[in-house]
Write an enzyme that holds these catalytic residues in place. Structure first.
Site, mmCIF file in Angstrom:
data_model
loop_
_atom_site.group_PDB
_atom_site.id
_atom_site.type_symbol
_atom_site.label_atom_id
_atom_site.label_comp_id
_atom_site.label_asym_id
_atom_site.label_seq_id
_atom_site.Cartn_x
_atom_site.Cartn_y
_atom_site.Cartn_z
ATOM 1 N N LYS A 1 0.876 -1.191 0.000
ATOM 2 C CA LYS A 1 0.000 0.000 0.000
ATOM 3 C C LYS A 1 0.901 1.226 0.000
ATOM 4 C CE LYS A 1 -1.462 3.135 2.638
ATOM 5 N NZ LYS A 1 -1.671 4.273 1.739
ATOM 6 N N GLU B 1 9.100 16.563 15.380
ATOM 7 C CA GLU B 1 9.486 16.389 13.988
ATOM 8 C C GLU B 1 8.646 17.306 13.102
ATOM 9 O OE1 GLU B 1 8.776 12.533 12.012
ATOM 10 O OE2 GLU B 1 10.823 12.708 11.248
ATOM 11 N N GLU C 1 9.424 1.999 11.222
ATOM 12 C CA GLU C 1 10.502 2.967 10.998
ATOM 13 C C GLU C 1 9.805 4.328 11.077
ATOM 14 O OE1 GLU C 1 13.255 4.578 11.051
ATOM 15 O OE2 GLU C 1 12.755 5.477 9.143
ATOM 16 N N CYS D 1 13.426 11.237 7.229
ATOM 17 C CA CYS D 1 13.438 10.853 8.650
ATOM 18 C C CYS D 1 14.786 11.175 9.249
ATOM 19 C CB CYS D 1 13.226 9.355 8.817
ATOM 20 S SG CYS D 1 11.828 8.758 7.940
ATOM 21 N N SER E 1 4.805 8.069 10.501
ATOM 22 C CA SER E 1 4.951 8.899 11.700
ATOM 23 C C SER E 1 4.872 8.046 12.965
ATOM 24 C CB SER E 1 3.842 9.946 11.739
ATOM 25 O OG SER E 1 2.613 9.297 12.006
HETATM 26 C C1 UN1 Z 1 14.008 8.188 5.220
HETATM 27 O O1 UN1 Z 1 14.074 9.418 5.283
HETATM 28 O O2 UN1 Z 1 13.027 7.571 5.660
HETATM 29 O O3 UN1 Z 1 19.978 8.006 4.811
HETATM 30 C C2 UN1 Z 1 15.028 7.355 4.560
HETATM 31 C C3 UN1 Z 1 19.167 8.622 4.132
HETATM 32 C C4 UN1 Z 1 18.501 7.892 2.996
HETATM 33 C C5 UN1 Z 1 17.273 7.208 3.472
HETATM 34 C C6 UN1 Z 1 16.309 8.082 4.242
HETATM 35 N N1 UN1 Z 1 19.422 6.936 2.437
HETATM 36 O O4 UN1 Z 1 18.875 9.784 4.346
#
Ligand code: UN1
Length: 498
Positions: free
Chosen positions: A177, A387, A252, A286, A231
């Site tokens: 999805k 965040e 994650e 992230c 999130s």
């Molecule tokens: C993400 O932002 O969920 O290390 C992944 C990094 C990328 C992956 C980010 N290779 O910023």
């Protein structure tokens, strides 16, 4: 590549099909509002059909020798390489990131596909001596079944690949999805999997929202594994919904990553690292550096260089070669980022640059936000704790190394971390003491490579990692096997004398 008002479908059990309801939604470019395509707005019954197909396909796929599964993935890697330019171009339009970063996103998928394809000839288990004579002990990795993969828009090819490719080499089948902001990239990825020879039912894609498609996937009793990048709030909700069926859940989630700059750092290098980590992908990673923890001896120098560097960045559509920073993903993102600018100013932080929606000329057609830096930020302010997921970073002044580590760790998340220093002792102490899944020395907080584990501590996840060897733990279950060839009943722990 066809875009525009073309209608795309779900892929279920080897067939391209509309949502049972016939409803649709549009994907549009965040850079100029152009329509990218029309997609099925699916519901629970579409998910149920996809799970049924994936469950049936699992019975065949788990028996395909792993090296053969790997060979199909090698073919997929080559197909992805061939399609890299087209996928890159599409990503600048559908997701908005700049061309070089879009190419990097596709490259991550190619990298993990080659890496995991090779895993088809490894998938190592263990053999170990038995405590009894004439007895054989070993452990093997077992596929688990149907994997429900819920993926975000910020790495629209890379993140689905981190989830699907290891799941497949291990012998699982998948229902994907993808985020509703980037459905065409996910759809193209699945099309290429089909071209590479992934059999019908092994990979399925169901488009639609989290509240309907995601929710059904998470609650479906025949989906034993859920992998989600999203999130913290979504992660908690998913974990709760999945608890009823005791699913394996891989999460994650967020980050509030900091770059520490010590008084002995190479400041030019640090500035480059901060600009790349804070404003690359418009801060929508992230792993983005949304905090900069600067030693007081270099704070002023760092601040002025950073502001100057941020003000040189050119905003524009990702497909234009001289663009440094693309749009953010949608209107809601612009509003959230701008709300945090107001929160930061209200908390007494000093807005040094940015802090506004960019709407001059062509930018008015898209969702652009000026790279934003706050100075004199207290570590407890909301802009230093929550965040934001946009091009905003907060400068925090500290007196020494220990305070820098304390401030870096003083957040709920634990994804990425970084220190700029020339002192090898401080570097090693930071590697030990930073509470994060990833630590960089003399580099920013972004740029993970696929053959090391990716993920974080504390509220960033629930203890799992993706990519690298760690991904195999998400998508397999251990089985321990004992074979007694003594012809006698030998009792463990009892008949051990000789
Ligand atoms: C993400 O932002 O969920 O290390 C992944 C990094 C990328 C992956 C980010 N290779 O910023």
């Amino acid at each position: 590549m066809a875009t525009g008002t073309q209608t795309f479908r779900n892929y279920i059990g080897g067939e391209w099909v509309d949502a049972a309801s016939g409803e649709t939604f549009e994907s549009t470019s965040p850079a100029d509002g152009e329509t990218i395509g029309v997609f099925p707005r699916s519901a629970a019954e579409d998910v149920d059909r996809a799970v049924e197909a994936a469950k049936a396909a699992f019975e065949e796929w788990r028996l395909v020798p792993a090296p053969k599964r790997g060979e199909i993935l090698f073919d997929l890697a080559r197909v992805l390489e061939r399609e890299k330019p087209a996928l890159t171009d599409l990503m600048t339009r559908e997701m908005g990131k700049v061309r070089s970063e879009a190419g990097g996103d596709v490259q991550e998928a190619i990298d993990i596909t080659y890496y995991m394809a090779g895993e088809g000839r490894r998938l190592f288990g263990q053999t170990t001596p038995s405590e009894l004579r004439d007895k054989w002990n070993m452990s093997v990795r077992m596929p688990i079944g149907v994997v429900g993969a819920i993926t975000p828009w910020n790495f629209p090819i890379a993140i689905p690949s981190w989830k699907l490719i290891p799941a497949l080499v291990c012998g699982n089948t998948v229902v994907l999805k993808p985020a509703t902001d980037t459905p065409l990239l996910a759809e193209r990825f699945v099309e290429l999997m089909v071209e590479a020879g992934i059999p019908a039912g092994v990979v399925n894609i169901v488009h639609g929202g989290g509240g309907t498609v995601g929710e059904r996937l998470v609650r479906h009793p025949d989906v034993p594994v859920i992998t989600l990048t999203g999130s913290r709030e979504t992660g908690v909700a998913v974990l709760q919904s999945a608890a009823e069926n005791l699913k394996h859940v891989h999460l994650e989630l967020g980050g509030k990553n900091a770059i520490i700059v010590m008084d002995d750092a190479d400041l030019d290098l640090a500035v480059e690292g901060i600009v790349w980590s804070a404003f690359g992908t418009s801060g929508q990673r992230c792993t983005a550096a949304s905090r900069v923890i600067a030693h007081e001896a270099i704070y002023d120098a760092l601040q002025s260089r950073l502001v100057a560097a941020a003000e040189r960045l050119r905003l524009g559509p990702g497909w234009e070669e001289d663009t440094d920073v693309g749009p953010v993903i949608n209107q809601a993102a612009v509003e959230k980022i701008h709300a945090y600018t107001k929160i930061g100013s209200g908390e007494g932080a000093r807005l040094l640059t940015g802090g506004e929606i960019a709407s001059d000329g062509e930018l008015a057609k898209g969702f652009f936000y000026r790279p934003t830096i706050f100075g004199d930020v207290d570590p407890q302010m909301r802009i230093a704790q929550e965040e934001i997921f946009g091009p905003t970073t907060a400068l925090i002044r500290v007196g020494d190394f220990d305070e820098a580590i304390r401030v870096s760790n003083g957040i709920r998340y634990g994804l990425s971390s970084s220190i700029f220093t020339r002192d090898v002792n401080k570097a090693f102490r930071a590697m030990r003491d930073l509470q994060a899944g990833i630590t960089y020395v003399n580099a920013g907080t972004i740029g993970a490579e696929v053959h090391l584990p990716f993920g974080g501590t504390k509220a960033t996840g629930n203890g799992h990692r993706e990519a690298g060897q760690a991904a195999l733990d998400v998508f397999t279950e251990w089985k321990s096997i004992y074979v007694d060839y003594s012809g006698r009943l030998q009792k463990a722990q009892i008949d051990v004398a000789g």
